[in-house]
Design a protein around this motif. Structure first.
Motif, mmCIF file in Angstrom:
data_model
loop_
_atom_site.group_PDB
_atom_site.id
_atom_site.type_symbol
_atom_site.label_atom_id
_atom_site.label_comp_id
_atom_site.label_asym_id
_atom_site.label_seq_id
_atom_site.Cartn_x
_atom_site.Cartn_y
_atom_site.Cartn_z
ATOM 1 N N SER A 1 0.853 -1.203 0.000
ATOM 2 C CA SER A 1 0.000 0.000 0.000
ATOM 3 C C SER A 1 0.879 1.240 0.000
ATOM 4 O O SER A 1 2.088 1.165 0.273
ATOM 5 C CB SER A 1 -0.886 0.028 1.256
ATOM 6 O OG SER A 1 -0.086 0.220 2.407
ATOM 7 N N GLY A 2 0.232 2.376 -0.247
ATOM 8 C CA GLY A 2 0.957 3.645 -0.137
ATOM 9 C C GLY A 2 1.374 3.923 1.298
ATOM 10 O O GLY A 2 2.412 4.542 1.547
ATOM 11 N N THR A 3 0.566 3.465 2.236
ATOM 12 C CA THR A 3 0.913 3.629 3.645
ATOM 13 C C THR A 3 2.216 2.882 3.949
ATOM 14 O O THR A 3 3.126 3.425 4.594
ATOM 15 C CB THR A 3 -0.239 3.085 4.530
ATOM 16 O OG1 THR A 3 -1.431 3.805 4.204
ATOM 17 C CG2 THR A 3 0.074 3.226 5.996
ATOM 18 N N LEU B 1 5.416 4.432 2.825
ATOM 19 C CA LEU B 1 5.985 5.402 3.773
ATOM 20 C C LEU B 1 6.590 4.669 4.975
ATOM 21 O O LEU B 1 7.679 5.016 5.456
ATOM 22 C CB LEU B 1 4.896 6.356 4.281
ATOM 23 C CG LEU B 1 4.333 7.328 3.246
ATOM 24 C CD1 LEU B 1 3.000 7.906 3.723
ATOM 25 C CD2 LEU B 1 5.321 8.455 2.976
ATOM 26 N N THR C 1 -2.799 16.960 5.125
ATOM 27 C CA THR C 1 -2.504 15.838 4.231
ATOM 28 C C THR C 1 -3.382 14.681 4.659
ATOM 29 O O THR C 1 -4.098 14.752 5.665
ATOM 30 C CB THR C 1 -1.011 15.429 4.309
ATOM 31 O OG1 THR C 1 -0.798 14.237 3.519
ATOM 32 C CG2 THR C 1 -0.566 15.123 5.728
ATOM 33 N N PHE C 2 -3.310 13.575 3.897
ATOM 34 C CA PHE C 2 -4.005 12.364 4.321
ATOM 35 C C PHE C 2 -3.323 11.814 5.570
ATOM 36 O O PHE C 2 -2.100 11.924 5.736
ATOM 37 C CB PHE C 2 -3.977 11.329 3.187
ATOM 38 C CG PHE C 2 -4.674 10.047 3.542
ATOM 39 C CD1 PHE C 2 -6.007 10.044 3.923
ATOM 40 C CD2 PHE C 2 -3.991 8.844 3.526
ATOM 41 C CE1 PHE C 2 -6.647 8.860 4.275
ATOM 42 C CE2 PHE C 2 -4.624 7.651 3.856
ATOM 43 C CZ PHE C 2 -5.955 7.667 4.236
ATOM 44 N N ALA D 1 -2.254 9.037 6.552
ATOM 45 C CA ALA D 1 -1.164 8.052 6.481
ATOM 46 C C ALA D 1 0.217 8.681 6.606
ATOM 47 O O ALA D 1 1.150 8.046 7.103
ATOM 48 C CB ALA D 1 -1.249 7.279 5.168
ATOM 49 N N THR D 2 0.367 9.927 6.154
ATOM 50 C CA THR D 2 1.692 10.561 6.199
ATOM 51 C C THR D 2 2.207 10.574 7.639
ATOM 52 O O THR D 2 3.361 10.209 7.913
ATOM 53 C CB THR D 2 1.613 12.003 5.653
ATOM 54 O OG1 THR D 2 0.829 12.024 4.457
ATOM 55 C CG2 THR D 2 2.997 12.555 5.365
ATOM 56 N N VAL E 1 4.673 16.350 1.204
ATOM 57 C CA VAL E 1 3.620 15.638 0.462
ATOM 58 C C VAL E 1 3.340 16.419 -0.815
ATOM 59 O O VAL E 1 3.201 17.649 -0.779
ATOM 60 C CB VAL E 1 2.328 15.544 1.307
ATOM 61 C CG1 VAL E 1 1.228 14.816 0.528
ATOM 62 C CG2 VAL E 1 2.607 14.839 2.633
ATOM 63 N N ASP F 1 6.279 12.069 -0.105
ATOM 64 C CA ASP F 1 4.990 11.382 -0.161
ATOM 65 C C ASP F 1 4.346 11.754 -1.496
ATOM 66 O O ASP F 1 3.707 12.798 -1.646
ATOM 67 C CB ASP F 1 4.106 11.779 1.027
ATOM 68 C CG ASP F 1 2.793 10.999 1.046
ATOM 69 O OD1 ASP F 1 2.409 10.478 -0.026
ATOM 70 O OD2 ASP F 1 2.152 10.933 2.101
ATOM 71 N N ALA G 1 2.153 9.827 -3.047
ATOM 72 C CA ALA G 1 0.997 8.928 -3.185
ATOM 73 C C ALA G 1 0.033 9.423 -4.253
ATOM 74 O O ALA G 1 -0.550 8.634 -4.986
ATOM 75 C CB ALA G 1 0.275 8.797 -1.849
ATOM 76 N N GLN G 2 -0.121 10.752 -4.329
ATOM 77 C CA GLN G 2 -1.096 11.334 -5.276
ATOM 78 C C GLN G 2 -0.414 11.898 -6.512
ATOM 79 O O GLN G 2 -1.060 12.614 -7.274
ATOM 80 C CB GLN G 2 -1.863 12.467 -4.561
ATOM 81 C CG GLN G 2 -2.571 12.021 -3.295
ATOM 82 C CD GLN G 2 -3.304 13.151 -2.595
ATOM 83 O OE1 GLN G 2 -3.396 14.256 -3.108
ATOM 84 N NE2 GLN G 2 -3.815 12.882 -1.402
ATOM 85 N N SER H 1 1.188 5.455 -4.052
ATOM 86 C CA SER H 1 0.028 4.599 -3.750
ATOM 87 C C SER H 1 -0.672 4.211 -5.041
ATOM 88 O O SER H 1 -0.783 5.021 -5.961
ATOM 89 C CB SER H 1 -0.953 5.380 -2.870
ATOM 90 O OG SER H 1 -2.223 4.744 -2.851
ATOM 91 N N LYS I 1 -6.351 6.528 -7.275
ATOM 92 C CA LYS I 1 -5.157 7.263 -7.701
ATOM 93 C C LYS I 1 -5.089 7.301 -9.237
ATOM 94 O O LYS I 1 -5.783 6.545 -9.914
ATOM 95 C CB LYS I 1 -3.896 6.588 -7.133
ATOM 96 C CG LYS I 1 -3.860 6.608 -5.603
ATOM 97 C CD LYS I 1 -3.810 8.025 -5.070
ATOM 98 C CE LYS I 1 -3.593 8.107 -3.574
ATOM 99 N NZ LYS I 1 -4.758 7.889 -2.733
ATOM 100 N N TYR J 1 -8.984 17.760 3.261
ATOM 101 C CA TYR J 1 -9.317 16.889 4.361
ATOM 102 C C TYR J 1 -10.058 17.703 5.401
ATOM 103 O O TYR J 1 -9.732 18.885 5.551
ATOM 104 C CB TYR J 1 -8.029 16.287 4.936
ATOM 105 C CG TYR J 1 -7.345 15.458 3.856
ATOM 106 C CD1 TYR J 1 -7.727 14.151 3.615
ATOM 107 C CD2 TYR J 1 -6.381 16.034 3.043
ATOM 108 C CE1 TYR J 1 -7.124 13.408 2.596
ATOM 109 C CE2 TYR J 1 -5.785 15.301 2.018
ATOM 110 C CZ TYR J 1 -6.163 13.984 1.799
ATOM 111 O OH TYR J 1 -5.593 13.274 0.786
HETATM 112 C C1 PLP Z 1 -0.903 11.791 0.616
HETATM 113 C C2 PLP Z 1 -1.123 10.334 0.848
HETATM 114 N N1 PLP Z 1 -0.210 9.640 1.524
HETATM 115 C C3 PLP Z 1 -0.349 8.315 1.739
HETATM 116 C C4 PLP Z 1 -1.448 7.634 1.294
HETATM 117 C C5 PLP Z 1 -1.599 6.190 1.643
HETATM 118 O O1 PLP Z 1 -1.807 5.363 0.549
HETATM 119 P P1 PLP Z 1 -2.664 4.017 0.667
HETATM 120 O O2 PLP Z 1 -4.092 4.395 0.802
HETATM 121 O O3 PLP Z 1 -2.349 3.308 -0.605
HETATM 122 O O4 PLP Z 1 -2.160 3.284 1.862
HETATM 123 C C6 PLP Z 1 -2.441 8.313 0.573
HETATM 124 C C7 PLP Z 1 -3.638 7.612 0.089
HETATM 125 O O5 PLP Z 1 -4.677 8.180 -0.108
HETATM 126 C C8 PLP Z 1 -2.273 9.701 0.354
HETATM 127 O O6 PLP Z 1 -3.205 10.393 -0.306
#
Ligand code: PLP
Length: 374
Positions: free
Chosen positions: A59-61, A64, A85-86, A88-89, A131, A157, A159-160, A186, A191, A316
């Motif tokens: 995953s994108g998470t 990181l 940011t999302f 997960a960062t 990010v 980051d 991811a986007q 991600s 995405k 967000y």
């Molecule tokens: C800025 C950002 N970082 C990290 C992630 C995490 O990615 P994932 O949902 O694939 O775990 C996302 C996912 O939306 C994101 O938008």
């Protein structure tokens, strides 16, 4: 005319035979985890991004988390992340054992800047995670200079922001994920390059770092049952790799579609003072994973668009320094004013490539009408 925020069916309709054939290929092979499909994807994406090493993960998470785990933090080590940011960062930093430290963002690009980061750097800072929010890269040159001067790492980051770029002061065009020690991507379905499930990618130009994260994604060792580090299970599934490989040849045309939609919104909303379109920096290749405006009476506008069948998103609604789970870090209202005001202003409009000019015009017209502009 109902217009969803995202329409994955519309994309699938354009590539169905290729994706279906790719899925069948994996099913016939009965090789489901890592393997040749995943390796092929890694090298195709390394080439697309322009980076020597690309290591996929679950995953994108995790894209990181694994680079952060590779830094083997000591208790109290800090990572500076944007507050806007999302989740997960910051969540990845926390789960790797770091203390996330929140910096404010620029109100026009929504991205964290070197000026905003600098006051938060301490003796304990080990890394910065800029990010590339909504598909435009953060201004990396000064951020990287700040990190280099202190000998700390930068994890982008991205991811986007797969395929996003910027022009460095030298004139060189650099892609997202090629500047910091690591780039994190991600493949969540929404995405710009989305899997049929979860997926992520880590980029780096350092072969040792690539080797470290590749081990961490399979419990910390290359040889089965021999573990140099404590890692985790974060392997990409072959079915996801096959879908992504089938989609990759279309990515540039999809990015162009997103840019065309964004340019049309920019133009049609230009003379609407209640709506501020996103700022695209000169020399930056924005890939518009989201087209996010700042709108007066945002919630009313959102409800009016919903009544017209138009989907929108709020990315967000809560800044990370005010999230309940980070209460013990002592974040207080009033400390990061831009992030705190953006959360009640931002609105993401449909921008997916298959949207087309007619639907973009319809959304823009409904926004104009809401504010009383003919
Ligand atoms: C800025 C950002 N970082 C990290 C992630 C995490 O990615 P994932 O949902 O694939 O775990 C996302 C996912 O939306 C994101 O938008």
């Amino acid at each position: 005319m109902p217009i969803p925020l995202i329409d994955l069916q519309a994309q699938y309709a354009t590539i169905r035979p290729d994706v279906d054939a790719a899925l069948r290929r994996v099913v016939e092979s009965q090789q489901f985890v890592l393997g040749p499909e995943v390796e092929a994807l890694e090298s195709e994406l390394a080439r697309y991004i322009g980076v020597p090493h690309a290591v996929s993960c679950a995953s994108g998470t995790d894209a990181l988390l694994l680079p952060l785990l590779a830094m083997s933090p000591d208790p109290g080590d800090e990572v500076v992340v944007p507050a806007f940011t999302f989740f997960a960062t910051a969540g990845a930093a926390w789960n790797a054992g770091f203390r996330p430290v929140f910096a404010d963002v620029d109100p026009h690009t929504f991205n964290v800047t070197a000026e905003a980061i600098e006051p938060h750097l301490t003796e304990r800072t080990r890394a910065i995670i800029p990010v590339h929010l909504f598909g435009q890269m953060a201004e990396m040159d000064p951020i990287q200079a700040l990190a280099d001067a202190r000998g700390i790492q930068v994890i982008e980051d991205a991811a986007q922001a797969l395929g996003a770029s910027l022009t460095l002061p030298s004139g060189t065009v650099a892609s997202a994920g090629t500047i910091g020690q690591f780039g994190s991507f991600s493949f969540f379905p929404t995405k710009n390059l989305g899997a049929f499930g979860e997926g992520g990618l880590i980029t780096t130009s350092d072969p040792e770092l690539a080797d470290r994260v590749a081990k961490l994604r399979v419990h910390g060792g290359r040889q089965m049952y021999h573990h140099e580090m404590v890692g985790t299970n974060s392997r990409l599934h072959s079915l996801q790799a096959a879908v992504l490989r089938a989609k990759l040849p279309s990515l540039d045309s999809w990015q162009a579609g997103r840019r065309a939609n964004a340019a049309m919104y920019d133009e049609m909303l230009e003379d609407v003072p209640e709506v501020l379109p996103p700022t695209r920096l000169e020399g930056y290749g924005h890939v518009y994973n989201q087209y996010t405006v700042r709108a007066r009476r945002r919630d009313e506008l959102r409800a009016a668009l919903a009544d017209d069948g138009i989907g929108t998103g709020v990315y967000y609604p809560v800044p990370l320094h005010l999230q309940a789970c980070f209460g013990e870090l002592g974040g207080r209202p009033g400390t990061l004013p831009v992030s705190e005001s953006l959360v009640s202003e931002v609105l993401s409009l449909p921008v997916y490539p298959e949207l087309g000019p007619e639907r973009v015009a319809h959304v823009a017209e409904r926004i104009r009408a809401f504010y009383g502009h003919p």
